[in-house]
Every structure is written in C-alpha cells, then in structure tokens.
Scaffold this motif. Structure first.
Motif, PDB file in Angstrom:
ATOM      1  N   PRO A   1       0.827  -1.209   0.000  1.00  0.00           N
ATOM      2  CA  PRO A   1       0.000   0.000   0.000  1.00  0.00           C
ATOM      3  C   PRO A   1       0.859   1.257   0.000  1.00  0.00           C
ATOM      4  O   PRO A   1       1.993   1.260   0.482  1.00  0.00           O
ATOM      5  CB  PRO A   1      -0.799  -0.120   1.303  1.00  0.00           C
ATOM      6  CG  PRO A   1       0.025  -1.014   2.177  1.00  0.00           C
ATOM      7  CD  PRO A   1       0.724  -1.968   1.255  1.00  0.00           C
ATOM      8  N   THR A   2       0.318   2.326  -0.535  1.00  0.00           N
ATOM      9  CA  THR A   2       1.024   3.608  -0.538  1.00  0.00           C
ATOM     10  C   THR A   2       0.914   4.231   0.854  1.00  0.00           C
ATOM     11  O   THR A   2       0.046   3.852   1.655  1.00  0.00           O
ATOM     12  CB  THR A   2       0.400   4.564  -1.561  1.00  0.00           C
ATOM     13  OG1 THR A   2      -0.946   4.874  -1.148  1.00  0.00           O
ATOM     14  CG2 THR A   2       0.376   3.935  -2.950  1.00  0.00           C
TER      15      THR A   2
ATOM     16  N   LEU B   1      -2.097   3.750   3.687  1.00  0.00           N
ATOM     17  CA  LEU B   1      -1.855   3.327   5.062  1.00  0.00           C
ATOM     18  C   LEU B   1      -2.465   4.312   6.053  1.00  0.00           C
ATOM     19  O   LEU B   1      -3.096   3.919   7.040  1.00  0.00           O
ATOM     20  CB  LEU B   1      -0.349   3.194   5.315  1.00  0.00           C
ATOM     21  CG  LEU B   1       0.352   1.994   4.674  1.00  0.00           C
ATOM     22  CD1 LEU B   1       1.860   2.113   4.844  1.00  0.00           C
ATOM     23  CD2 LEU B   1      -0.142   0.686   5.284  1.00  0.00           C
ATOM     24  N   LEU B   2      -2.280   5.606   5.788  1.00  0.00           N
ATOM     25  CA  LEU B   2      -2.823   6.631   6.689  1.00  0.00           C
ATOM     26  C   LEU B   2      -4.348   6.609   6.692  1.00  0.00           C
ATOM     27  O   LEU B   2      -4.981   6.806   7.734  1.00  0.00           O
ATOM     28  CB  LEU B   2      -2.316   8.013   6.277  1.00  0.00           C
ATOM     29  CG  LEU B   2      -0.837   8.298   6.569  1.00  0.00           C
ATOM     30  CD1 LEU B   2      -0.402   9.606   5.922  1.00  0.00           C
ATOM     31  CD2 LEU B   2      -0.588   8.355   8.072  1.00  0.00           C
TER      32      LEU B   2
ATOM     33  N   ASP C   1      -7.862   4.259  12.103  1.00  0.00           N
ATOM     34  CA  ASP C   1      -9.146   4.652  12.682  1.00  0.00           C
ATOM     35  C   ASP C   1      -8.954   4.878  14.177  1.00  0.00           C
ATOM     36  O   ASP C   1      -8.620   3.957  14.918  1.00  0.00           O
ATOM     37  CB  ASP C   1     -10.179   3.547  12.441  1.00  0.00           C
ATOM     38  CG  ASP C   1     -11.549   3.906  13.007  1.00  0.00           C
ATOM     39  OD1 ASP C   1     -11.743   5.084  13.385  1.00  0.00           O
ATOM     40  OD2 ASP C   1     -12.410   3.008  13.081  1.00  0.00           O
ATOM     41  N   TYR C   2      -9.145   6.123  14.615  1.00  0.00           N
ATOM     42  CA  TYR C   2      -8.944   6.447  16.027  1.00  0.00           C
ATOM     43  C   TYR C   2     -10.212   6.266  16.857  1.00  0.00           C
ATOM     44  O   TYR C   2     -10.216   6.549  18.044  1.00  0.00           O
ATOM     45  CB  TYR C   2      -8.434   7.888  16.166  1.00  0.00           C
ATOM     46  CG  TYR C   2      -7.057   8.082  15.577  1.00  0.00           C
ATOM     47  CD1 TYR C   2      -5.925   7.583  16.220  1.00  0.00           C
ATOM     48  CD2 TYR C   2      -6.883   8.740  14.367  1.00  0.00           C
ATOM     49  CE1 TYR C   2      -4.660   7.739  15.673  1.00  0.00           C
ATOM     50  CE2 TYR C   2      -5.623   8.907  13.818  1.00  0.00           C
ATOM     51  CZ  TYR C   2      -4.515   8.403  14.475  1.00  0.00           C
ATOM     52  OH  TYR C   2      -3.266   8.559  13.928  1.00  0.00           O
TER      53      TYR C   2
ATOM     54  N   PHE D   1       0.690   4.526  18.817  1.00  0.00           N
ATOM     55  CA  PHE D   1      -0.757   4.751  18.796  1.00  0.00           C
ATOM     56  C   PHE D   1      -1.141   5.635  17.618  1.00  0.00           C
ATOM     57  O   PHE D   1      -2.114   5.360  16.907  1.00  0.00           O
ATOM     58  CB  PHE D   1      -1.218   5.393  20.105  1.00  0.00           C
ATOM     59  CG  PHE D   1      -2.656   5.835  20.068  1.00  0.00           C
ATOM     60  CD1 PHE D   1      -3.675   4.912  19.898  1.00  0.00           C
ATOM     61  CD2 PHE D   1      -2.988   7.175  20.164  1.00  0.00           C
ATOM     62  CE1 PHE D   1      -5.007   5.309  19.838  1.00  0.00           C
ATOM     63  CE2 PHE D   1      -4.315   7.585  20.104  1.00  0.00           C
ATOM     64  CZ  PHE D   1      -5.323   6.648  19.945  1.00  0.00           C
ATOM     65  N   ILE D   2      -0.366   6.689  17.387  1.00  0.00           N
ATOM     66  CA  ILE D   2      -0.663   7.590  16.270  1.00  0.00           C
ATOM     67  C   ILE D   2      -0.623   6.827  14.948  1.00  0.00           C
ATOM     68  O   ILE D   2      -1.426   7.063  14.049  1.00  0.00           O
ATOM     69  CB  ILE D   2       0.341   8.762  16.251  1.00  0.00           C
ATOM     70  CG1 ILE D   2       0.135   9.658  17.475  1.00  0.00           C
ATOM     71  CG2 ILE D   2       0.197   9.584  14.974  1.00  0.00           C
ATOM     72  CD1 ILE D   2       1.208  10.708  17.658  1.00  0.00           C
ATOM     73  N   GLY D   3       0.312   5.891  14.839  1.00  0.00           N
ATOM     74  CA  GLY D   3       0.482   5.161  13.586  1.00  0.00           C
ATOM     75  C   GLY D   3      -0.449   3.989  13.393  1.00  0.00           C
ATOM     76  O   GLY D   3      -0.576   3.472  12.280  1.00  0.00           O
ATOM     77  N   THR D   4      -1.120   3.542  14.471  1.00  0.00           N
ATOM     78  CA  THR D   4      -2.001   2.376  14.348  1.00  0.00           C
ATOM     79  C   THR D   4      -3.452   2.673  14.701  1.00  0.00           C
ATOM     80  O   THR D   4      -4.358   2.007  14.194  1.00  0.00           O
ATOM     81  CB  THR D   4      -1.527   1.231  15.265  1.00  0.00           C
ATOM     82  OG1 THR D   4      -1.629   1.649  16.641  1.00  0.00           O
ATOM     83  CG2 THR D   4      -0.091   0.842  14.959  1.00  0.00           C
TER      84      THR D   4
END
Length: 304
Positions: free
Chosen positions: A6-7, A11-12, A16-17, A107-110
């Motif tokens: 994936p680009t 990914l971003l 989902d927060y 956490f920010i990344g997942t």
C-alpha cells in the motif's frame, strides 16, 4: 508474484482512532500480519543462556511454553515488585487520564487503543490487581483485574514489543510514571518463558559473540575504517591514522556500529576520524578504537 504494497496515503487512510464499542478486556488480541515481530531465533536465545529456546511462530496456536508458565510469570512479577519500588508505585498511581495517549507514535500510527501507553501498561496492571491486590482479588473485573491466561500473555507479547522505549509518554505524564520502565518490566517477564523477538535476540547474541549487533568480525571492522581513511584523503588530502586497541590511550572510543556500516552514519564516522586526527595533532590526545567492543548501541536495553 510479490504482494502489492500500500502507498503511504493508503496506510494513513486505514488508521481509525474511533475506539471499539466493546470493553478493552473483551477485545481479543489480533496478531496481524505486518504488525507483529518475528519470534526469536532459538540459536540466539541459547547463545545468551535465556530460557526456553525453541522454534515457534506467533501465528501458531501453540507457542510451546513451559507447562508451569503461569507460575514462572507470577513468581517473576512478585520478585520484581519486591525488588523495585518504582514498579509497584507505577502499578498503583496511574489515574488513566490519557495525557500520554497521543504522545505515542505507535498509537498515532495504528489507532489501536492498546498502543496508548496508559492502556499498554494496563495490560500488566490488570494482572497485578488480580494477583497482588486485595480489592482485585475480591472484586475482579469491577476493579480492573483479570487473571493471566494464554490470550492475555499473547496480548502482552504483541503490544509490549510495539514500543521503542523513547519515554515521550513519561515526559507528559503528570504523575511522572515511567511507562517505558513498565514495558521493560513486562518484557523481562516474557523472557522468563522464552518469548522474545528476533530483532532483539539476534542482535544481542551478535553483540555477545562479535562485539556488535551486526555480527561483523574484527578484521571487517578495521577494513571498513581503512576505506574511510582513503575516502577522507581523497576529499581532504589529509591522511588520518586511526589506532586500534592501543594500550595506554587517553580515550577508548566506542560508537554504534551503524556509524561504521550504514549510510548516512558512515559520514559521521569519518567526522569522528578527522576530529581525532585534529585532537592528536593539536593537543596530543590519543584516541583508540576497539575491533572487539565495536557496538555503542545498547540492544540489551530492549531485552531488558
């Protein structure tokens, strides 16, 4: 055919927060491809004398644990609570304010709530309450307590290694809780039953055997610095002369091996060499390198 990656934008967009509707204790661990670390190589584990060296796979149902793994973890937990006042303090004083949550890059990344430092620590605290506090034993889940089951252990392993020990969360904690110390503590418990990751076990094993995490032999280390000598002379016209394992030197210089074997660190290493040349010519300061103690990175820290 290789799987299409994936680009960065894709990914971003997947992050989902929004927290799940179920309670975190009711949300089972999902060891996802691309998110978990490879299991430690049994040869590396055996080299270090760590327990339960064996081949295993995090995706398998059977992790090949000792029969009395719960007892081992419990006794290890108890021993460390008695030895380290800080651990018991950090187990008790957190008010779960969440100030640390958005400070963690995991956490920010997942977007995974269990990667919030507060909840990652809660994975351990819940077992602490169940096994070592009166209210936890009496009230159970109502007091945030839960028993140590195989699923809980797998949850520990999955999330406790999703931490780089940067301590940014600790910087923002109003109580000064060192969440990195809690993570290290949890990894120690996992090591007692042979649960480590290969990114840690093998580099530490290499350090043990060759003096650096890459497993580079002494002659290869010297050869690399000799290449730098030629590069420096080509660019500056100055011929530096690094010394190796010189007895009586003023300074024994040890750098992370990445400075010697990986760009852009190699440019940093050449900077060291030019600096040492200047210090010797200007002030007579004698600096020596070691081809055996050739790793300044503390990979053992990540194993604890």
């Amino acid at each position: 055919m290789a799987e299409k990656q994936p680009t960065p934008k894709e990914l971003l967009d997947r992050i989902d927060y929004q927290p799940p509707h179920a309670d975190w204790m009711e949300t089972p661990v999902d060891i996802r491809k691309g998110m978990y670390c490879y299991a430690s190589n049994p040869k590396s584990v055996a080299t270090l004398g760590l327990p339960n060296a064996r081949p295993w796979n995090p995706l398998d149902e059977d992790w090949k644990l000792p029969e009395n793994w719960q007892q081992i973890i419990h006794e290890g937990f108890k021993e460390r609570l008695e030895r380290f006042r800080s651990v018991k303090l950090f187990m008790d004083i957190c008010v779960r304010c969440g100030a640390c949550a958005d400070k963690c890059h995991y956490f920010i990344g997942t977007g995974d709530p269990k990667n919030m430092p507060v909840l990652r620590a809660e994975l351990l605290r819940s077992v602490y309450r169940n096994d070592f506090t009166r209210l936890g034993k009496l009230l159970g889940k109502a007091n945030g307590a839960r028993p140590l089951t195989l699923d809980v252990l797998k949850e520990w392993w999955y999330y406790l290694f999703q931490c780089s020990e940067c301590r940014r969360c600790s910087l923002y904690c109003p109580y000064g809780i060192d969440t990195a110390e809690i993570t290290i503590f949890g990894r120690e418990l996992l090591n007692l039953v042979g649960l480590n990751i290969d990114w840690i076990a093998t580099p530490v094993s290499n350090c043990y055997m060759t003096g650096n995490h890459l497993g580079i032999q002494p002659h290869a280390f010297k050869d690399m610095l000799d290449f730098f000598v030629d590069d420096i002379e080509e660019k500056t016209g100055v011929k530096v002369a690094p010394k190796y394992m010189k007895k009586g030197a003023d300074i024994l210089f040890i750098t992370p091996s990445g400075d010697v074997f990986a760009d852009p660190g190699t440019y940093t290493a050449m900077g060291y060499m030019m600096l040492f040349h200047y210090l010797e010519e200007k002030y007579g300061l004698d600096v020596t390198w070691s081809t055996y103690a050739s790793e300044g990175g503390n990979f053992g820290f990540f194993t604890s």
